[in-house]
Design a protein around this motif. Structure first.
Motif, PDB file in Angstrom:
ATOM      1  N   SER A 107       0.822  -1.206   0.000  1.00  0.00           N
ATOM      2  CA  SER A 107       0.000   0.000   0.000  1.00  0.00           C
ATOM      3  C   SER A 107       0.862   1.265   0.000  1.00  0.00           C
ATOM      4  O   SER A 107       0.527   2.259  -0.673  1.00  0.00           O
ATOM      5  N   SER A 108       1.967   1.239   0.735  1.00  0.00           N
ATOM      6  CA  SER A 108       2.824   2.430   0.809  1.00  0.00           C
ATOM      7  C   SER A 108       3.412   2.771  -0.549  1.00  0.00           C
ATOM      8  O   SER A 108       3.497   3.949  -0.937  1.00  0.00           O
ATOM      9  N   VAL A 109       3.831   1.737  -1.289  1.00  0.00           N
ATOM     10  CA  VAL A 109       4.401   1.970  -2.617  1.00  0.00           C
ATOM     11  C   VAL A 109       3.327   2.486  -3.569  1.00  0.00           C
ATOM     12  O   VAL A 109       3.553   3.425  -4.352  1.00  0.00           O
ATOM     13  N   PHE A 110       2.155   1.874  -3.494  1.00  0.00           N
ATOM     14  CA  PHE A 110       1.049   2.298  -4.357  1.00  0.00           C
ATOM     15  C   PHE A 110       0.730   3.772  -4.134  1.00  0.00           C
ATOM     16  O   PHE A 110       0.620   4.557  -5.088  1.00  0.00           O
ATOM     17  N   TRP A 111       0.601   4.177  -2.862  1.00  0.00           N
ATOM     18  CA  TRP A 111       0.217   5.556  -2.576  1.00  0.00           C
ATOM     19  C   TRP A 111       1.348   6.530  -2.854  1.00  0.00           C
ATOM     20  O   TRP A 111       1.099   7.699  -3.198  1.00  0.00           O
ATOM     21  N   ALA A 112       2.573   6.075  -2.745  1.00  0.00           N
ATOM     22  CA  ALA A 112       3.693   6.939  -3.131  1.00  0.00           C
ATOM     23  C   ALA A 112       3.617   7.259  -4.625  1.00  0.00           C
ATOM     24  O   ALA A 112       3.844   8.406  -5.047  1.00  0.00           O
ATOM     25  N   CYS A 113       3.275   6.249  -5.426  1.00  0.00           N
ATOM     26  CA  CYS A 113       3.131   6.455  -6.876  1.00  0.00           C
ATOM     27  C   CYS A 113       1.946   7.360  -7.188  1.00  0.00           C
ATOM     28  O   CYS A 113       2.044   8.258  -8.041  1.00  0.00           O
ATOM     29  N   VAL A 114       0.813   7.115  -6.506  1.00  0.00           N
ATOM     30  CA  VAL A 114      -0.381   7.936  -6.740  1.00  0.00           C
ATOM     31  C   VAL A 114      -0.083   9.402  -6.437  1.00  0.00           C
ATOM     32  O   VAL A 114      -0.401  10.305  -7.229  1.00  0.00           O
ATOM     33  N   MET A 115       0.511   9.664  -5.281  1.00  0.00           N
ATOM     34  CA  MET A 115       0.785  11.039  -4.890  1.00  0.00           C
ATOM     35  C   MET A 115       1.840  11.673  -5.789  1.00  0.00           C
ATOM     36  O   MET A 115       1.778  12.878  -6.076  1.00  0.00           O
ATOM     37  N   ALA A 116       2.799  10.880  -6.247  1.00  0.00           N
ATOM     38  CA  ALA A 116       3.808  11.411  -7.165  1.00  0.00           C
ATOM     39  C   ALA A 116       3.159  11.861  -8.474  1.00  0.00           C
ATOM     40  O   ALA A 116       3.501  12.923  -9.019  1.00  0.00           O
ATOM     41  N   VAL A 117       2.221  11.052  -8.974  1.00  0.00           N
ATOM     42  CA  VAL A 117       1.518  11.423 -10.207  1.00  0.00           C
ATOM     43  C   VAL A 117       0.687  12.685  -9.983  1.00  0.00           C
ATOM     44  O   VAL A 117       0.695  13.608 -10.807  1.00  0.00           O
ATOM     45  N   ALA A 118      -0.041  12.739  -8.861  1.00  0.00           N
ATOM     46  CA  ALA A 118      -0.888  13.900  -8.579  1.00  0.00           C
ATOM     47  C   ALA A 118      -0.061  15.177  -8.456  1.00  0.00           C
ATOM     48  O   ALA A 118      -0.404  16.220  -9.036  1.00  0.00           O
ATOM     49  N   VAL A 119       1.037  15.105  -7.707  1.00  0.00           N
ATOM     50  CA  VAL A 119       1.891  16.282  -7.532  1.00  0.00           C
ATOM     51  C   VAL A 119       2.546  16.666  -8.867  1.00  0.00           C
ATOM     52  O   VAL A 119       2.653  17.853  -9.204  1.00  0.00           O
ATOM     53  N   GLY A 120       2.941  15.655  -9.638  1.00  0.00           N
ATOM     54  CA  GLY A 120       3.532  15.933 -10.944  1.00  0.00           C
ATOM     55  C   GLY A 120       2.563  16.665 -11.857  1.00  0.00           C
ATOM     56  O   GLY A 120       2.962  17.599 -12.582  1.00  0.00           O
ATOM     57  N   ILE A 121       1.311  16.262 -11.839  1.00  0.00           N
ATOM     58  CA  ILE A 121       0.297  16.937 -12.660  1.00  0.00           C
ATOM     59  C   ILE A 121       0.137  18.393 -12.223  1.00  0.00           C
ATOM     60  O   ILE A 121       0.072  19.305 -13.056  1.00  0.00           O
ATOM     61  N   LEU A 122       0.077  18.606 -10.920  1.00  0.00           N
ATOM     62  CA  LEU A 122      -0.070  19.978 -10.414  1.00  0.00           C
ATOM     63  C   LEU A 122       1.107  20.854 -10.831  1.00  0.00           C
ATOM     64  O   LEU A 122       0.929  22.002 -11.257  1.00  0.00           O
ATOM     65  N   LEU A 123       2.318  20.331 -10.711  1.00  0.00           N
ATOM     66  CA  LEU A 123       3.499  21.107 -11.090  1.00  0.00           C
ATOM     67  C   LEU A 123       3.531  21.366 -12.592  1.00  0.00           C
ATOM     68  O   LEU A 123       3.865  22.473 -13.039  1.00  0.00           O
ATOM     69  N   LEU A 124       3.171  20.346 -13.372  1.00  0.00           N
ATOM     70  CA  LEU A 124       3.205  20.484 -14.827  1.00  0.00           C
ATOM     71  C   LEU A 124       2.218  21.529 -15.310  1.00  0.00           C
ATOM     72  O   LEU A 124       2.519  22.333 -16.201  1.00  0.00           O
ATOM     73  N   THR A 125       1.020  21.520 -14.732  1.00  0.00           N
ATOM     74  CA  THR A 125      -0.007  22.466 -15.201  1.00  0.00           C
ATOM     75  C   THR A 125       0.181  23.873 -14.642  1.00  0.00           C
ATOM     76  O   THR A 125      -0.493  24.808 -15.089  1.00  0.00           O
ATOM     77  N   ARG A 126       1.069  24.039 -13.695  1.00  0.00           N
ATOM     78  CA  ARG A 126       1.374  25.385 -13.188  1.00  0.00           C
ATOM     79  C   ARG A 126       2.654  25.949 -13.801  1.00  0.00           C
ATOM     80  O   ARG A 126       3.079  27.055 -13.469  1.00  0.00           O
TER      81      ARG A 126
END
Length: 361
Positions: free
Chosen positions: A337-356
């Protein structure tokens, strides 16, 4: 963006999500009250809704007819093709699946209408993201409701319905010229909506598809959303609690007991294996029930002593290393679960940074 139209779309999406328990009640009522006409009733609702939408579109279309008619025909063709290709063999389930196109076609149209004044590519992207977020939240919510299921198949069905809804919306009210450009404001809104969708989809996937492969040298292996220790603790809890308040099949509002549901799935798989003459599999499934789901087994699902002895004698005496239960109806991935959520949050944060990232307005 039209705030009034957005408020209507948001209220409709919220109502769709929160209506999940009541939809179960309505379906139960229709099935029990009109058992021979349930499919016909749903068919009339779906067909009538589509006919009304098409008629409304025909009344509105006055220019760019070829492109707008083409978008509507494409929406109907995609919906029909997907329904035929993925339709459940159960006619009642198939009828319910078609209703998704009405629900999410409408939700997409409402969000499209709200964002149409943007005048850029956001009018095509934001309604899809909002509707996808609604569909994923609804399926996740259904996972906790007795009598409802939230599956990846339904999530994909919702997404196809959303694409059809967007095409239909474009046919009714095409976006303004210049829709291929993307303003900085829309870019940021898309980033926030996309990141939120990624997190919500992660919560859904975690609840439904992340689990554990439980190994037992006497039995073999089976999938569960619980660890072996959690299964034992759940068994002890249900054994004590059900002595005072026995579980019942209820149609009222309640929360799904996933432990009990898993046990029932193993009961059903055991019975199917017995009926097809696979006595070794039936015996292993019964051992799973006796070992990990005893409180469920003891609520009217135990074999008679004679049948249990017969199954034991028919089953292969070897260990269970080669047995893998197929009782769990969904794909389960034993990812940390920790690895899964690390990937999920990395994708979410990456999207936020990319679109800003700075871009031309």
């Amino acid at each position: 963006m039209s705030r009034a139209a957005f408020a209507i779309a948001l209220l409709a999406a919220t109502a769709l999500i929160l209506s999940a328990p009541f939809i179960s009640q309505v379906r139960h009522y229709l099935r029990t009250t009109f058992p021979d006409h349930f499919i016909l009733i749903l068919g009339l609702v779906v067909g009538g809704s589509i006919a009304a939408a098409v008629l409304g579109a025909l009344v509105r279309i006055r220019d760019r007819r070829a492109a707008r008619y083409g978008a509507i025909v494409a929406a109907l063709a995609i919906a029909a093709a997907y329904s035929v290709a993925t339709s459940s063999p159960d006619p009642q389930v198939a009828a319910v699946e078609r209703f998704h196109f009405v629900q999410y076609g409408l939700i997409t149209f409402l969000f499209y209408r709200a964002w149409r004044p943007l005048g850029d590519a956001g009018v095509l992207i934001l309604p899809v993201l909002a509707a996808m977020l609604t569909g994923t939240l609804e399926e996740w919510f259904q996972w906790f409701i007795p009598g409802r299921v939230g599956t990846m198949e339904d999530v994909f069905l919702n997404w196809v319905a959303i694409v059809c809804g967007l095409l239909f919306s474009i046919g009714i009210a095409p976006p303004a010229h210049g829709v291929l450009r993307l303003s900085r404001r829309s870019r940021r809104h898309i980033g926030i909506a996309s990141a939120l969708f990624v997190v919500v989809f992660g919560m859904f996937f975690d609840s439904v598809h992340l689990g554990h492969e439980v190994h037992d040298s006497r039995i073999g292996a089976f999938m569960s959303i619980y660890t072996p220790d959690e299964l034992r603790l759940n068994g002890e809890d249900r054994n004590a609690r059900w002595q005072i308040d026995p579980p019942m099949d209820k149609t009222r509002l309640a929360r799904e007991d996933q432990y009990r549901t898993e046990g029932i799935q193993h009961v059903q798989e055991r019975n199917r294996a017995w009926e097809r003459g696979d006595f070794a599999a039936a015996w292993r499934e019964n051992l799973i029930l006796e070992t990990y789901y005893a409180p469920v087994l003891e609520r009217g699902h135990q074999w008679a002593p004679e049948q249990r002895a017969d199954a034991s004698s028919r089953a292969a005496p070897a260990g269970g290393d080669d047995f893998i239960s197929r009782a769990y109806p969904y794909e389960v991935y034993p990812w940390p679960s920790s690895v899964f959520w690390a990937c999920v949050m990395a994708v979410a944060v990456g999207i936020l940074l990319l679109t800003r990232w700075p871009c031309r307005p």
